[in-house]
Design a protein around this motif. Structure first.
Motif, PDB file in Angstrom:
ATOM      1  N   GLY A 193      64.548  51.600  26.702  1.00  0.00           N
ATOM      2  CA  GLY A 193      63.118  51.846  26.878  1.00  0.00           C
ATOM      3  C   GLY A 193      62.372  51.481  25.603  1.00  0.00           C
ATOM      4  N   HIS A 194      61.239  50.818  25.744  1.00  0.00           N
ATOM      5  CA  HIS A 194      60.497  50.392  24.539  1.00  0.00           C
ATOM      6  C   HIS A 194      59.628  51.524  23.995  1.00  0.00           C
ATOM      7  CE1 HIS A 194      57.660  49.892  27.764  1.00  0.00           C
ATOM      8  NE2 HIS A 194      56.693  49.584  26.962  1.00  0.00           N
ATOM      9  N   SER A 217      61.116  54.478  23.438  1.00  0.00           N
ATOM     10  CA  SER A 217      62.165  55.432  23.060  1.00  0.00           C
ATOM     11  C   SER A 217      62.288  55.516  21.541  1.00  0.00           C
ATOM     12  CB  SER A 217      63.504  54.972  23.647  1.00  0.00           C
ATOM     13  OG  SER A 217      63.870  53.715  23.085  1.00  0.00           O
ATOM     14  N   GLU A 239      65.015  55.139  20.031  1.00  0.00           N
ATOM     15  CA  GLU A 239      65.871  53.981  19.698  1.00  0.00           C
ATOM     16  C   GLU A 239      65.037  52.736  19.382  1.00  0.00           C
ATOM     17  OE1 GLU A 239      68.333  54.364  23.323  1.00  0.00           O
ATOM     18  OE2 GLU A 239      69.619  52.876  22.300  1.00  0.00           O
TER      19      GLU A 239
END
Lengths: 356, 356
Positions: free
Chosen positions: A27-28, A30, A32
């Motif tokens: 997920g953009h 997120s 991360e």
């Protein structure tokens, strides 16, 4: 058959780096994704020798070039062109209703820094665009000397197109005083095309705040503000595949060591230049030869298209002259992960084809 | 651990498609590159049901949305917004000095086509922007009815944001009369983010010729003219990796059969809606529910963030409500290569976590 690319982008990408392009999606929005962009930015700061913020853009280098001239010109932009890509920057200004003037030199020459001084001294300009490494001619502009001149004008925002030189030659962004230094993935960074990056100085940020129509997708201030607001995320959905590969490739670049990398590029450049001078002539002013690409004058009147066709059969590809220089020159790029052995292998094949 | 994505982009990409992202580079000015872009365009014409030209853009969908409103408005743009992404289109206009008006409805509702009729009847507008599928609300606008209204105004260029619906539901671009239909790679096309595509009608082409400041990188007319001039090439260096993957994935989509694909999406949507109604309520007007995403009203006051965290431990990810709807709704995307079995697996896990 795959052809080994000696063209000024796209260039060869190593298999382990390509493999990172195939990583599964995240997920953009997120944590991360934030960490990924932050890591990339930190590593790029080392490559750029800057403490300023790094912006990522899912575009080619042209996207950020347009973003720079449009986002940061209030009075008028001075575009110094030494070939096709400098002129493109001027067109970007004009197409966006940005007041701009074009200063050109004969192809093959570098920017005259006395001319830059004279132009900026008029006080008409608050932004300057310069191509560092012009792949249409094979000239690399002398940024140290240019920096000395431009730093005399604190009002002027300096945009440098380092698309085909960053990570192949040393560009100390902060020391030089470059405000927006732009590069893209498919040149000396040795990644696939599809992502551009730039540094963005405080001066540029303050300037952009005074520009009314900066657009949306290419608005550098919007990219910057989103990083601040959303912890290193991107206003729309970025190319995560490029980010995975860039994160990985930057580690490899820093592992090689930047100075080693520059040295390798110089060695390749010197080898190609020597070969070029032995059999042909070099196109560019010898004082300002590019470290990432050599443009060779076709003094023997060979058919460059035919040479490239023969090279293709052997698994290599070089570039014909750019635009009006087609068949009058040919270009050999030596950048990214390319090695001296790769260059030697290419030239041996050209020797065979041309009976040298 | 990789999380299976049920968010409205990026979505899951199949391994064989990801592998195409890792293909070695080719020259972007080669015959191969032309053939690649031509093949992609021909296949996309089938998915779009259009005979018009297809433009590729190395950007997210936002890039082409901005390109559309800026390249094709002479008089004034009417932007009909039913959520966050419709409003973004209006901002793009304003940020580019494009005269534009915003017409909003309450989140959860579709566009009222009588209102569209009334607005266009004023004769003030020569371009209309509409979101087909609004992922912030879960509404899918009724394009057939809208088409009937908009086709009454031959002067109006119709831009449709089909970013999160194209290839997941039938959109017959030419029959509807859509001039610029936009989608991007990371939604129902089931590719990684980083590339957007649109159709570009003759009417839109003629209009763009009358717009003075279309910019450069996002200028749709420039993309179109480059295809004509340079035989399906891109004005700068495109993301070849995305093109390799798109070329391959479009074959897979056409192999499945478009009608089968739409049917699969409806089956998934109906299953999620039934589950949503059993345990919660649906957010959107039931007459206009999206086939690619379901927005569920958090009537039980659960912690959506907590639910997503627990799902994460099990290898799944859904989306919280968008913007002002955070924690008030949650969203489950069911698009691309996602199957009914995937959806069932997700819901069984949510059932377990929430003790249903």
């Amino acid at each position: 058959m795959h052809k080994k690319l000696f063209i000024p982008g796209p260039i060869e990408v190593k298999e382990d780096v390509l493999a990172k392009m195939a990583m599964p999606m995240i997920g953009h929005r997120s944590k991360e994704a934030s960490e990924l962009q932050r890591r990339i930015s930190e590593k790029l700061r080392k490559v750029f020798y800057t403490k300023e913020e790094i912006l990522l853009s899912t575009t080619s280098g042209s996207g950020l070039m347009e973003g720079a001239i449009r986002s940061c010109t209030v009075k008028r932009a001075a575009v110094f062109s030494i070939g096709a890509f400098g002129k493109r920057w001027y067109e970007m200004g004009i197409n966006n209703n940005v007041p701009a003037d074009l200063f050109e030199v004969e192809w093959g020459k570098a920017v005259d820094f006395n001319e830059v001084d004279k132009v900026l001294a008029t006080g008409k300009y608050d932004l300057i665009c310069i191509t560092h490494n012009e792949t249409s001619t094979g000239v690399m502009n002398p940024v140290e000397e240019l920096g000395e001149v431009i730093r005399k004008y604190p009002e002027v925002v300096w945009c440098l197109d380092a698309v085909s030189s960053m990570a192949g030659t040393k560009i100390e962004v902060d020391k030089l005083g470059v405000d927006i230094c732009i590069t893209s993935s498919q040149k000396a960074l040795a990644l696939p095309p599809g992502m551009a990056v730039c540094s963005f100085s405080q001066k540029a940020i303050e300037r952009a705040k005074n520009v009314k129509f900066r657009g949306y997708y290419l608005d550098l201030l919007a990219l910057y503000e989103y990083i601040q607001k959303k912890d290193y995320q991107y206003p729309s959905t970025p190319s995560l595949s490029h980010m995975f590969a860039m994160d990985y490739q930057l580690d490899k670049i820093l592992e090689e060591g930047l100075d080693n990398r520059y040295k390798r590029h110089i060695e390749m450049a010197e080898y190609v230049r020597a070969w070029g001078k032995e059999h042909f002539e070099l196109f560019a002013d010898e004082r300002y030869l590019s470290n990432t690409l050599t443009n060779i004058k076709n003094t023997r009147g060979i058919s460059v298209a035919e040479l490239n066709k023969e090279l293709g059969k052997r698994g290599f590809q070089i570039s014909n002259g750019y635009g009006k220089l087609k068949e009058q020159t040919f270009r050999i790029a030596h950048m990214g992960e390319c090695t001296l052995d790769d260059v030697k292998e290419l030239l041996v094949n050209i020797d065979e084809i041309l009976n040298f």
